[in-house]
Scaffold this active site. Structure first.
Site, PDB file in Angstrom:
ATOM      1  N   TRP A 141       0.952  -1.144   0.126  1.00  0.00           N
ATOM      2  CA  TRP A 141      -0.098  -0.099   0.005  1.00  0.00           C
ATOM      3  C   TRP A 141       0.848   1.151   0.066  1.00  0.00           C
ATOM      4  CZ3 TRP A 141      -5.665   0.287   0.921  1.00  0.00           C
ATOM      5  CH2 TRP A 141      -6.056   1.575   0.756  1.00  0.00           C
ATOM      6  N   GLU A 213       7.594  -1.374   1.786  1.00  0.00           N
ATOM      7  CA  GLU A 213       7.392  -1.026   3.081  1.00  0.00           C
ATOM      8  C   GLU A 213       8.502  -2.110   3.875  1.00  0.00           C
ATOM      9  OE1 GLU A 213       3.080  -1.038   4.191  1.00  0.00           O
ATOM     10  OE2 GLU A 213       3.205  -1.560   2.027  1.00  0.00           O
ATOM     11  N   ASP A 246       9.600   2.863   1.910  1.00  0.00           N
ATOM     12  CA  ASP A 246       8.455   3.729   2.336  1.00  0.00           C
ATOM     13  C   ASP A 246       8.109   3.461   3.974  1.00  0.00           C
ATOM     14  OD1 ASP A 246       5.763   4.593   2.910  1.00  0.00           O
ATOM     15  OD2 ASP A 246       4.746   3.837   1.359  1.00  0.00           O
ATOM     16  N   GLN A 249       4.748   4.219   8.070  1.00  0.00           N
ATOM     17  CA  GLN A 249       4.098   3.598   9.284  1.00  0.00           C
ATOM     18  C   GLN A 249       5.309   3.213  10.366  1.00  0.00           C
ATOM     19  OE1 GLN A 249       1.059   1.231   9.371  1.00  0.00           O
ATOM     20  NE2 GLN A 249      -0.059   1.924   7.550  1.00  0.00           N
ATOM     21  N   LYS A 275       3.009   9.797   7.496  1.00  0.00           N
ATOM     22  CA  LYS A 275       2.156   9.283   9.163  1.00  0.00           C
ATOM     23  C   LYS A 275       2.593  10.025  10.071  1.00  0.00           C
ATOM     24  CE  LYS A 275      -0.508   5.485   6.834  1.00  0.00           C
ATOM     25  NZ  LYS A 275      -2.037   5.977   7.002  1.00  0.00           N
ATOM     26  N   ARG A 409      -3.970  -4.562  13.003  1.00  0.00           N
ATOM     27  CA  ARG A 409      -2.898  -3.853  13.001  1.00  0.00           C
ATOM     28  C   ARG A 409      -2.970  -3.254  14.316  1.00  0.00           C
ATOM     29  NH1 ARG A 409      -2.253  -0.406   7.873  1.00  0.00           N
ATOM     30  NH2 ARG A 409      -4.661  -0.147   8.278  1.00  0.00           N
TER      31      ARG A 409
HETATM   32  C1  LIG Z   1       3.041   2.582   3.874  1.00  0.00           C
HETATM   33  C2  LIG Z   1       1.981   3.470   3.283  1.00  0.00           C
HETATM   34  N1  LIG Z   1       2.643   4.233   2.472  1.00  0.00           N
HETATM   35  C3  LIG Z   1       1.747   5.312   2.014  1.00  0.00           C
HETATM   36  C4  LIG Z   1       0.604   5.416   2.474  1.00  0.00           C
HETATM   37  C5  LIG Z   1      -0.330   6.509   1.742  1.00  0.00           C
HETATM   38  O1  LIG Z   1      -0.299   7.698   2.596  1.00  0.00           O
HETATM   39  P1  LIG Z   1      -1.403   8.561   2.660  1.00  0.00           P
HETATM   40  O2  LIG Z   1      -2.690   8.216   2.929  1.00  0.00           O
HETATM   41  O3  LIG Z   1      -0.993   9.736   3.679  1.00  0.00           O
HETATM   42  O4  LIG Z   1      -1.364   9.275   1.204  1.00  0.00           O
HETATM   43  C6  LIG Z   1       0.245   4.754   3.508  1.00  0.00           C
HETATM   44  C7  LIG Z   1      -1.395   4.735   4.071  1.00  0.00           C
HETATM   45  O5  LIG Z   1      -1.850   4.171   4.755  1.00  0.00           O
HETATM   46  C8  LIG Z   1       0.953   3.688   3.858  1.00  0.00           C
HETATM   47  O6  LIG Z   1       0.527   2.827   4.928  1.00  0.00           O
END
Ligand SMILES: Cc1ncc(COP(=O)(O)O)c(C=O)c1O
Length: 436
Positions: A141, A213, A246, A249, A275, A409
């Site tokens: 994601w 991630e 990324d 989180q 975030k 989660r």
């Molecule tokens: C790992 C990761 N990257 C990017 C995003 C996207 O972030 P945003 O919703 O602030 O655009 C999320 C959102 O849940 C995420 O969990």
């Protein structure tokens, strides 16, 4: 919602139904009036323990007084500027981020959301390599905007026409449900080798980047095994691809290290933060090396947005980093995470529907299955536990992906107290006992 909602609430829900666009899932049937520390409060004053830090962001809890003071000060004195103007908090935050990351992540651009940061990272990777193919995990994601959504495979691909040309996915390693085994043990290297063999066959010779991630959160809290990131970086280097991490989180301490990638001794070519960097306020960062930034700039890199380099969120980010460091919250996340994980493992011993407990620090996953031996998905059970938790005053988020059980989660704020962790565990135990 109360049995007999007052007239104001009847009107609230009518207006919500009549005037809101629904953007995914159902709204919780309650009006949230207030949020403070580890709790949010509904219109009846009921306290709900927030075990998802809002949308996985509020690492300092809600309504932190020092953050509130920064917001008030900057809203009054230095809020938003022409995007070509600079202010002290922006340069200050870029400098501070360079100080707390390894060499190679020296330059920063400040944006608002995670999707936006990944969008910018992907664009930089394309401009730098002169290529366009982007690989990510099949459980990923990365956000809802074009490029980020093209690299998002855990949800939302159907119904919107073509994703970006050159989007590829490989399986994320899943030790609880291993696809490749050798001598009875999960063989993630064989899985990774096979995955890249398939990528090489499909690629038109234009591989630009892999975006990952370190712990796939929306993908069911899949923690990359030790050694995986290093092996992935080697695969990227061998193909001239950049590695984008990324840490929306996982960044800013949640896993018990300031950045999750530190465990692996791997430095990404591009790092995105979001975030947790704003601790609940909209702030995101893209970080990269001098070499990549210089080349992109020379080639005319354009990512000119309304809120790029805004002083107010940058000042918030600086304050977040100051508090996290001053209050030892990275270490606190590690210790609190151990307590939470131990409690979840006790639940696993008591309940056969708790299939697996995994994750790092204060980003933990609890997979709900029919029973541990069949590992079958049990979506109704997961939904019932979630509902029961909420009824008891515990906010939990479950993700349900194909081929997996439902995964809670669990990510309370890094300021969570031991008593609050114990309370959350107690409520989870009661909820599971009632419905399992
Ligand atoms: C790992 C990761 N990257 C990017 C995003 C996207 O972030 P945003 O919703 O602030 O655009 C999320 C959102 O849940 C995420 O969990």
């Amino acid at each position: 919602m109360t049995q007999n909602p007052p007239q104001a609430d009847v009107q609230f829900w009518k207006n919500a139904t009549d005037h809101l666009i629904r953007y995914g899932g159902k709204f919780e049937p309650m009006v949230i009036e207030r949020a403070k520390g580890s709790f949010v409060y509904d219109a009846d004053g009921k306290a709900i323990l927030d075990f998802t830090s809002g949308q996985m962001s509020s690492i300092l809890g809600h309504g932190h007084p020092e953050i509130a003071a920064v917001v008030a000060d900057y809203a009054a004195n230095l809020d938003h500027l022409f995007s070509g103007m600079l202010s002290r908090p922006v340069v200050g935050l870029a400098t501070r981020l360079a100080e707390i990351t390894p060499a190679g992540l020296d330059r920063t651009m400040l944006l608002s959301t995670g999707a936006e940061a990944n969008e910018a990272a992907i664009k930089m990777a394309k401009l730098f390599t002169g290529k366009f193919e982007i690989v990510s995990f099949a459980q990923s994601w990365h956000g809802m905007t074009g490029g980020a959504a093209s690299a998002t495979y855990s949800a939302g691909r159907k119904g919107y026409g073509p994703a970006a040309v050159g989007s590829f996915a490989i399986p994320a390693p899943n030790a609880f449900r291993p696809q490749f085994e050798r001598n009875g043990a999960f063989d993630w290297r064989a899985e990774l080798d096979y995955a890249f063999d398939l990528i090489d066959r499909q690629s038109s010779g234009n591989l630009a980047a892999f975006i990952a991630e370190p712990i796939l959160s929306s993908g069911g809290v899949l923690d990359l095994p030790v050694g995986y990131l290093a092996a992935l970086k080697e695969k990227c280097d061998a193909r001239g691809m950049l590695l984008i991490l990324d840490e929306a989180q996982t960044g800013i301490g949640r896993t018990g290290l300031m950045f999750a990638f530190e465990r692996d001794g791997v430095v990404p070519d591009i790092l995105t933060l979001s975030k947790t960097l704003g601790a609940g306020l909209p702030l995101a960062a893209v970080m990269t090396s001098v070499a990549i930034e210089e080349t992109c700039h020379a080639r005319g890199f354009l990512f000119y947005t309304t809120h790029v380099s805004d002083p107010l969120p940058a000042a918030v980010g600086l304050k977040v980093l100051e508090i996290v460091t001053r209050d030892g919250l990275v270490e606190r996340a590690r210790v609190a995470g151990q307590r939470l994980e131990a409690g979840l493992n006790t639940l696993k011993q008591h309940f056969d529907c708790v299939g697996d407990v995994r994750g790092r620090g204060l980003l933990l996953g609890m997979e709900i299955v029919n029973n541990r031996s069949d590992k079958q998905a049990a979506p109704e059970l997961g939904a019932a536990i979630t509902r029961e938790c909420m009824a008891l005053g515990l906010s939990m988020n479950i993700v349900q992906l194909p081929g997996m059980g439902g995964v809670f989660r669990i990510a309370p704020p890094m300021t969570v107290s031991d008593d609050e962790i114990d309370l959350g565990l107690e409520l989870m135990e009661t909820a599971i006992a009632r419905v399992a």
